[in-house]
Design a protein around this motif. Structure first.
Motif, PDB file in Angstrom:
ATOM      1  N   CYS A   1     -46.389  62.362  55.115  1.00 27.94           N
ATOM      2  CA  CYS A   1     -45.352  63.378  55.187  1.00 27.94           C
ATOM      3  C   CYS A   1     -44.072  62.618  55.538  1.00 27.94           C
ATOM      4  O   CYS A   1     -43.754  62.455  56.712  1.00 27.94           O
ATOM      5  CB  CYS A   1     -45.716  64.408  56.250  1.00 27.94           C
ATOM      6  SG  CYS A   1     -44.624  65.818  56.305  1.00 27.94           S
TER       7      CYS A   1
ATOM      8  N   PHE B   1     -47.904  67.725  53.147  1.00 28.13           N
ATOM      9  CA  PHE B   1     -47.881  66.336  52.685  1.00 28.13           C
ATOM     10  C   PHE B   1     -46.860  66.211  51.561  1.00 28.13           C
ATOM     11  O   PHE B   1     -46.534  67.181  50.887  1.00 28.13           O
ATOM     12  CB  PHE B   1     -49.266  65.924  52.154  1.00 28.13           C
ATOM     13  CG  PHE B   1     -50.319  65.781  53.213  1.00 28.13           C
ATOM     14  CD1 PHE B   1     -50.461  64.602  53.917  1.00 28.13           C
ATOM     15  CD2 PHE B   1     -51.167  66.844  53.507  1.00 28.13           C
ATOM     16  CE1 PHE B   1     -51.439  64.475  54.897  1.00 28.13           C
ATOM     17  CE2 PHE B   1     -52.146  66.725  54.484  1.00 28.13           C
ATOM     18  CZ  PHE B   1     -52.281  65.527  55.178  1.00 28.13           C
TER      19      PHE B   1
ATOM     20  N   ASN C   1     -49.309  66.606  42.633  1.00 27.20           N
ATOM     21  CA  ASN C   1     -50.300  65.738  43.263  1.00 27.20           C
ATOM     22  C   ASN C   1     -49.823  65.318  44.644  1.00 27.20           C
ATOM     23  O   ASN C   1     -48.619  65.309  44.909  1.00 27.20           O
ATOM     24  CB  ASN C   1     -50.508  64.472  42.430  1.00 27.20           C
ATOM     25  CG  ASN C   1     -51.453  64.709  41.267  1.00 27.20           C
ATOM     26  OD1 ASN C   1     -52.359  65.533  41.334  1.00 27.20           O
ATOM     27  ND2 ASN C   1     -51.221  63.979  40.188  1.00 27.20           N
ATOM     28  N   LEU C   2     -50.772  64.917  45.508  1.00 26.36           N
ATOM     29  CA  LEU C   2     -50.359  64.289  46.755  1.00 26.36           C
ATOM     30  C   LEU C   2     -49.801  62.917  46.421  1.00 26.36           C
ATOM     31  O   LEU C   2     -50.405  62.163  45.647  1.00 26.36           O
ATOM     32  CB  LEU C   2     -51.552  64.152  47.709  1.00 26.36           C
ATOM     33  CG  LEU C   2     -52.103  65.451  48.292  1.00 26.36           C
ATOM     34  CD1 LEU C   2     -53.225  65.146  49.260  1.00 26.36           C
ATOM     35  CD2 LEU C   2     -51.009  66.242  48.994  1.00 26.36           C
TER      36      LEU C   2
ATOM     37  N   THR D   1     -49.116  59.121  46.930  1.00 26.59           N
ATOM     38  CA  THR D   1     -49.827  58.056  47.640  1.00 26.59           C
ATOM     39  C   THR D   1     -48.988  56.784  47.657  1.00 26.59           C
ATOM     40  O   THR D   1     -48.226  56.519  46.723  1.00 26.59           O
ATOM     41  CB  THR D   1     -51.178  57.734  46.976  1.00 26.59           C
ATOM     42  OG1 THR D   1     -50.966  57.505  45.589  1.00 26.59           O
ATOM     43  CG2 THR D   1     -52.164  58.879  47.152  1.00 26.59           C
TER      44      THR D   1
ATOM     45  N   ALA E   1     -59.182  58.234  49.608  1.00 21.49           N
ATOM     46  CA  ALA E   1     -59.328  57.746  48.233  1.00 21.49           C
ATOM     47  C   ALA E   1     -59.331  58.926  47.268  1.00 21.49           C
ATOM     48  O   ALA E   1     -60.371  59.510  46.980  1.00 21.49           O
ATOM     49  CB  ALA E   1     -60.624  56.948  48.112  1.00 21.49           C
ATOM     50  N   ILE E   2     -58.144  59.306  46.808  1.00 27.51           N
ATOM     51  CA  ILE E   2     -58.060  60.493  45.942  1.00 27.51           C
ATOM     52  C   ILE E   2     -57.468  60.199  44.572  1.00 27.51           C
ATOM     53  O   ILE E   2     -57.498  61.047  43.692  1.00 27.51           O
ATOM     54  CB  ILE E   2     -57.229  61.622  46.598  1.00 27.51           C
ATOM     55  CG1 ILE E   2     -55.825  61.128  46.950  1.00 27.51           C
ATOM     56  CG2 ILE E   2     -57.934  62.167  47.827  1.00 27.51           C
ATOM     57  CD1 ILE E   2     -54.865  62.248  47.308  1.00 27.51           C
ATOM     58  N   GLU E   3     -56.920  58.991  44.374  1.00 24.53           N
ATOM     59  CA  GLU E   3     -56.325  58.697  43.069  1.00 24.53           C
ATOM     60  C   GLU E   3     -57.432  58.377  42.074  1.00 24.53           C
ATOM     61  O   GLU E   3     -58.486  57.855  42.447  1.00 24.53           O
ATOM     62  CB  GLU E   3     -55.345  57.529  43.187  1.00 24.53           C
ATOM     63  CG  GLU E   3     -54.116  57.818  44.037  1.00 24.53           C
ATOM     64  CD  GLU E   3     -53.160  58.833  43.414  1.00 24.53           C
ATOM     65  OE1 GLU E   3     -53.561  59.564  42.473  1.00 24.53           O
ATOM     66  OE2 GLU E   3     -52.012  58.920  43.886  1.00 24.53           O
TER      67      GLU E   3
END
Lengths: 535, 206
Positions: free
Chosen positions: A208, A184, A191-192, A194, A136-138
């Motif tokens: 990835c 990733f 940003n990563l 998602t 949960a990073i957003e």
């Protein structure tokens, strides 16, 4: 298995298929519980029995698994005489992602570690994982939402404390993986990236491309073999655990060698089981997405030494296993393809389920279509297989270039068989994918037997009765690290004596219950791959 | 497919019968061939089931689970990969300025490629190994690592290399170093910071 009378043939279905055909609106969804009860393989009549002996006596269990849990050991005390003994702080059994994470966590804290694995280090289900890993990073997301999605996806059968522990680890697990050298997918801003998936309330899957598991596994394998404090024993399946004189604490294991059949004893303070799942038991006759070594060995060993297991009647059948080409039978098309917008169509060319409903619901819906004769028949030499279309060409038309950019693994795999998912829809059918339950653990991965830890698919309680995408890769790293740390905090000086007392106890129980003593477990390899004990 | 025509091939020196469409692994299992090593994922990503093939006078290497049988083919399953010869600890790198000099210490052979092409022809994934090693040797780690994206670490290139460059491990080094030093995603870092602050906040109330 599923039978269909009036299903059309693959060739006929392919001739009829039009990527731009008009689709009728999705029919009204029936109640998911009714659908599951009628069509999900967990509910097939006769597939579940009650266990008679052991810590779960009286509990429901898939019958193929019950046969192994209530089987004889493959060795007894006479086999241990003269067997060489090696001492170490921590023995990790299993060389997938969970085993590597546990070994690294213990070794980083100064422990001497032996990692024993049945085949090659990294030969595991981890290496095949495609979709990604949840964290949960957003900004709009939160740990709370991740917990809720996980519990809801598991039909509220999961253990909230374990789920909270896994979720809380999420962001730091990603940081740790990056530190180990894992890449990733990123957005233009860095940003990563998602993705959303079935059962997720928001985008939470980092990945990835569709090689997330391969990227994770090759990095962790390298980190493990480069670590001075970790000794890796390949081709070394564990065939029994060892207990103290009273048979009440795990103090090591007996390892065999696939190369020469010789036994070795490892004596240790803690054993971490990271042996993965049971796909190669082909429950209910289903094909599987799993690795060849997924024969449930860890469950067998844990049960025999007295560990409590849970949810042994709950397995995940992933909706989109390939039916054709035959050599990839049961192999996955990642849920990411449906998350990107691909639809499922029956032989009539119509939708029949919300493609992003939880996996068990989508699988049950596909099985319903096949049973109702709306499936597509693929001929094989051994037996006929049925499936429905995963409409990848329509996705390609809607988002040109997407499949090549985001799903190189899918394209590469089917290319060898002359199939192009950008032009050809894929024939898919549910495939045995994941063991939802397993050994009962606490937040450190400790089982109910002192000295024995279980992490990854062999453990249970996190995913309830249905796992949602991206939580397996998170769990293996999060709990792998937790168990690696906990396994060395034990102040115990280590065992004085190693015995097979628990094996004797199980044998007595089998005799008293009048159960057959012919079958031996663990299985180690499936019979069609030569097996091990029949040679 | 009813009654598909059977033909003969040789696996690990044993005669085997198979039909078109079967992989080498399926044929080996069906014929009970011994010493079939390292079969794992059955979908070409674990890199374990390495074989040497002789067919039509040509000798090649491949992955058994992705290779379809052909009449008269001779197959030998190769032994498992050997232990790595190059050692490094990614946490011991001082900073990203020193990567290239450290790289040449760890992989001294990488600059000595003699362009024999052995790695390229042995790669079951079609990776342009030689080109990628050139990039690595000149410090272009991100680009080199990207070329190894589909590498399954079967290490057939390592076996083929007369200079003992260990290309698969060089490729993985390039990928790892790129993530370790350069992947700093703001959304992840922000969430970690939020969690750190809330943990600290919670701590002060205890």
């Amino acid at each position: 298995m599923t039978r269909a009378t009036q299903a059309i043939s693959l060739a006929e279905a392919r001739a009829r298929y039009q990527p731009d055909a008009e689709l009728a609106p999705l029919p009204a969804m029936i109640d998911p519980d009714t659908l599951l009860a009628a069509f999900h393989p967990d509910h097939l009549r006769g597939s579940v029995v009650k266990l008679v002996i052991g810590a779960n006596a009286g509990d429901s269990c898939q019958h193929e698994l019950a046969d192994l849990l209530q089987a004889e050991a493959v060795i007894d005390e006479a086999d241990l005489a003269g067997t060489p003994v090696t001492d170490c702080d921590v023995l990790v059994i299993g060389g997938g992602g969970a085993g590597c994470a546990a070994a690294l966590a213990a070794a980083e804290r100064g422990a001497s570690v032996i990692l024993a694995t049945k085949l090659r280090l990294g030969d595991s289900n981890t290496v095949m994982a495609e979709g990604g890993i949840q964290a949960a990073i957003e900004p709009e997301d939160s740990l709370q939402r991740h917990v809720q999605d996980t519990l809801r996806g598991g039909h509220h059968a999961g253990d909230p404390a374990l789920v909270a522990a896994m979720v809380e680890d999420g962001p730091d697990v990603i940081r740790w993986l990056i530190r180990q050298g894992m890449q990733f997918e990123q957005t233009a801003g860095g940003n990563l990236h998602t993705r959303k998936a079935g059962g997720l309330s928001t985008a939470r899957i980092v990945h990835c491309r569709d090689y997330t598991g391969l990227e994770m596994m090759r990095v962790l394998r390298e980190a493990v073999i480069q670590h001075r404090a970790i000794e890796v024993w390949e081709q070394s399946p564990a065939i029994e655990l060892l207990s103290n004189e009273r048979g009440q604490k795990c103090v090591g294991a007996v390892l065999s060698s696939l190369a020469d059949g010789r036994l070795r004893i490892v004596r240790t303070r803690s054993v971490i089981l990271a042996t993965g799942g049971i796909g190669r038991l082909h429950l209910n006759g289903f094909p599987t997405s799993n690795h060849l070594g997924a024969t449930g060995d860890g469950l067998v060993l844990a049960y025999r030494i007295g560990a409590k297991l849970r949810d042994l009647d709950s397995f995940q059948y992933h909706p989109t296993g390939l039916v054709y080409p035959p050599h990839l039978s049961g192999k996955l098309v990642t849920e990411g393809v449906r998350a990107a917008g691909a639809l499922l169509l029956n032989a009539d060319g119509q939708r029949f389920v919300d493609e992003l409903a939880p996996r068990d619901v989508v699988s049950a819906a596909i099985l319903r279509e096949v049973r109702a004769g709306r499936g597509i028949r693929s001929p094989r030499l051994d037996k006929e297989r049925y499936g429905v279309w995963l409409d990848t060409p329509r996705l390609e038309r809607a988002q040109p270039g997407l499949l090549e950019r985001q799903f190189p693994k899918l394209l590469g795999r089917t290319r060898g068989a002359g199939l192009d998912p950008r032009v050809d829809p894929l024939l898919v059918h549910p495939t045995l994918h994941y063991q939802n339950g397993g050994a009962v653990i606490d937040v450190d991965g400790a089982t109910t037997v002192p000295g024995l830890y279980a992490v990854g698919e062999v453990s249970g309680g996190i995913h309830g009765r249905n796992r949602i995408m991206g939580n397996a890769l998170l769990e293996i790293i999060g709990f792998g690290r937790r168990a690696g740390v906990a396994a060395i905090s034990d102040r115990d000086r280590g065992p004085k004596k190693v015995t097979l007392e628990h094996v004797n106890r199980m044998r007595r129980a089998l005799t008293l219950a009048g159960m057959p003593m012919m079958r031996k477990a663990p299985q180690v390899l499936p019979p069609y791959a030569g097996g091990v004990w029949g040679r | 497919m009813e009654g598909a025509v059977e033909f003969d091939l040789t696996i690990n020196g044993q005669c085997a019968q198979a039909h078109a469409g079967m992989t080498v692994v399926e044929a080996a299992w069906r014929n009970g061939v011994p010493r079939v090593r390292g079969v794992g994922c059955l979908e070409g990503v674990c890199g374990s089931c390495r074989i040497l093939l002789r067919h039509d006078g040509e000798v090649t290497v491949a992955l058994a689970c992705q290779t379809f049988v052909q009449p008269g083919m001779e197959v030998v399953f190769l032994p498992p990969q050997s232990a790595p010869r190059h050692h490094y600890d990614i946490d011991e790198f001082e900073d990203s300025w020193s990567i290239q000099s450290r790289f040449h210490e760890i992989f001294p052979e990488a600059a000595r490629c003699r362009h024999c092409h052995g790695c390229v022809v042995s790669c079951p994934k079609g990776i342009k190994v030689e080109e990628a090693i050139m990039l690595a040797a000149t410090g272009r780690f991100r680009d080199a690592g990207e070329m190894f994206f589909e590498c399954v670490m079967c290490e057939l290139c390592d076996n083929a290399c007369p200079e003992q460059i260990a290309p698969a491990h060089v490729g993985l080094f390039c990928r790892r170093i790129t993530a370790h030093f350069h992947l700093r995603p703001p959304n992840l870092i922000h969430r970690l910071e939020e969690l750190r602050q809330s943990k600290q906040g919670r701590g002060s109330h205890d």
